[in-house]
Design a protein around this motif. Sequence first.
Motif, PDB file in Angstrom:
ATOM      1  N   TRP A   2       4.191   3.822  -5.074  1.00  0.00           N
ATOM      2  CA  TRP A   2       3.088   2.862  -5.122  1.00  0.00           C
ATOM      3  C   TRP A   2       2.894   2.311  -6.527  1.00  0.00           C
ATOM      4  CZ3 TRP A   2      -0.209   6.711  -1.880  1.00  0.00           C
ATOM      5  CH2 TRP A   2       0.074   6.516  -0.510  1.00  0.00           C
ATOM      6  N   ARG A  13       4.334   0.041   1.651  1.00  0.00           N
ATOM      7  CA  ARG A  13       3.802   1.285   2.197  1.00  0.00           C
ATOM      8  C   ARG A  13       4.864   2.356   2.308  1.00  0.00           C
ATOM      9  NH1 ARG A  13       1.769  -1.861   7.311  1.00  0.00           N
ATOM     10  NH2 ARG A  13       3.758  -2.840   6.773  1.00  0.00           N
ATOM     11  N   ALA A 152      -3.578   3.053   3.156  1.00  0.00           N
ATOM     12  CA  ALA A 152      -4.121   2.232   2.064  1.00  0.00           C
ATOM     13  C   ALA A 152      -3.839   2.835   0.696  1.00  0.00           C
ATOM     14  CB  ALA A 152      -5.626   2.055   2.261  1.00  0.00           C
ATOM     15  N   GLN A 154      -1.711   2.635  -1.748  1.00  0.00           N
ATOM     16  CA  GLN A 154      -1.393   1.868  -2.957  1.00  0.00           C
ATOM     17  C   GLN A 154      -2.660   1.347  -3.627  1.00  0.00           C
ATOM     18  OE1 GLN A 154       1.757  -1.008  -2.520  1.00  0.00           O
ATOM     19  NE2 GLN A 154       1.262  -2.028  -4.448  1.00  0.00           N
ATOM     20  N   ALA A 155      -3.654   0.931  -2.830  1.00  0.00           N
ATOM     21  CA  ALA A 155      -4.920   0.466  -3.396  1.00  0.00           C
ATOM     22  C   ALA A 155      -5.788   1.636  -3.836  1.00  0.00           C
ATOM     23  CB  ALA A 155      -5.671  -0.390  -2.385  1.00  0.00           C
ATOM     24  N   ARG A 165     -13.194   3.314  -3.491  1.00  0.00           N
ATOM     25  CA  ARG A 165     -12.236   4.018  -2.621  1.00  0.00           C
ATOM     26  C   ARG A 165     -12.835   4.221  -1.233  1.00  0.00           C
ATOM     27  NH1 ARG A 165     -10.979   7.296  -7.406  1.00  0.00           N
ATOM     28  NH2 ARG A 165      -9.083   6.389  -8.290  1.00  0.00           N
ATOM     29  N   GLY A 444      -5.006  -2.386   0.327  1.00  0.00           N
ATOM     30  CA  GLY A 444      -3.865  -1.474   0.436  1.00  0.00           C
ATOM     31  C   GLY A 444      -2.711  -2.043   1.229  1.00  0.00           C
TER      32      GLY A 444
END
Length: 475
Positions: A2, A13, A152, A154-155, A165, A444
């Motif tokens: 990521w 992903r 999600a 990566q975000a 978050r 994400g």
Amino acid sequence: MWSLADQLGVVARSPAELVEALARDPRRTVIVLPDLHEAEVAELVLDLARVGHARLIVESRTGSGAHQRLAGSGCAELDLDLEQWRDQDRFEQWRASWAEEIAVNASSEPATDVELADPGAICRADPWQVTAAYEKGTDGEYGGLRTAWLKAGQALCRQQSPASRALILLSVLGDSADPRCSPALKKLATGTDWGVEWSRVRGDMTPPWPGPVSALATGRGPLEDSLLVAGAGSAVRTVQSADASARGRVSLPSDRAASLTASSDGTVLYLDEHGHLDVESAWAASSEGSGIAGLLDDGPTPAQRLADVLRGQKGTSIAYAEGDDLGTVVLGDRTGAVRSFGDITDSVSLHEGMVTALGALTHTSEDGATTVPLVYSGGQDGTVRAWSPGHEPMAGTLMQRSCPVVAMDAAWTASGPTAVVAWADGLVEWINCETGAQQTLRLGPPVRALAMDTRGRVFVGMDEALTCLVLRRQV
């Protein structure tokens, strides 16, 4: 993986998606990976090395799993254990400092275990520690949080507040999750600029997830308060914009819709994946009068007139702005040009390369006597431009970044003319087109489509989720 995707400006992903994204970008790329020791990561390196325009420089410790895997692959190797490749004095200094660092780390307290079934705990913890625990964990789904986190990730692994978050997790949390998770995440996300009004995720049943999204549009006329959803199949589904509950569907005579919009009488205009334009009038309201007037009026309906105007056209993206008669339909193409049809016929070159997304809205004069279409265009060149057909385009760009626009929409909201833009690296940006004020968000997964209604709600279409967002603080 990521972190590397972030640096390359793409959304991925899985390792396969990262390789695919790098292969699609023709720019020459050099990737430097220090301290690589795991054999599993070495497999990703070898996959990336097969991309013809990519070059990789990798550091691995002698004897590590990564070194053993890479050494047998035919890659060029520079062995820094050999004296001719190093300055011995500086090497001894480095080794002494490295040994000191190991001693300090060994004496420090071990990382605290995270309660992986606690929404608040995972949002406050080190995201990389949470990711590693979920990837290695075999104790189930932790109330649905594990699946949501890995969708999600990566975000989530970016530097941000626990509240941010929590918002991201809410956008991908399915209805099969522990019912205590959603309220806990909503409470934690209270202070964020954005809010999740609803989200429908793969596997949801109440109401059901409408499927992968390739294009979105808000409905008009008889389709007011509806959202048009195009996906992998040759059909357009309508769902209630309030909660995504199903309203209806129409099968298309051609391939799936790659871009679509709705006119003021409910007619749906769409481009198939080959760029051919077609018109679907199944939802269009009848314009016939009543009584004798209805019997005598056998002229073409607005939908038929619009179809005649657009017959044979092709493009890469489509949008519609209401007007005094037919309204204005705009089409983008692969050369960077945008053309308008209907009430105003015009064309202009706005981008270097393909037009990837369009949004359009109507500006009405203060006395209500005249209307003017406003067009916002996003391109593969990473710019967003503004244009009013019949006039010169706005000088300069409304927005510009170093990655392509993948989706956008525009609407007249309480804040004025407003646009929302999704970029290839996963960033979603809301912008007030008059003041330039912006708000951003990353969810994400890759964003495939966007739509925005006059209430300012932003609908985000992804492969495994359809989410409705609201901006809590208008700027």
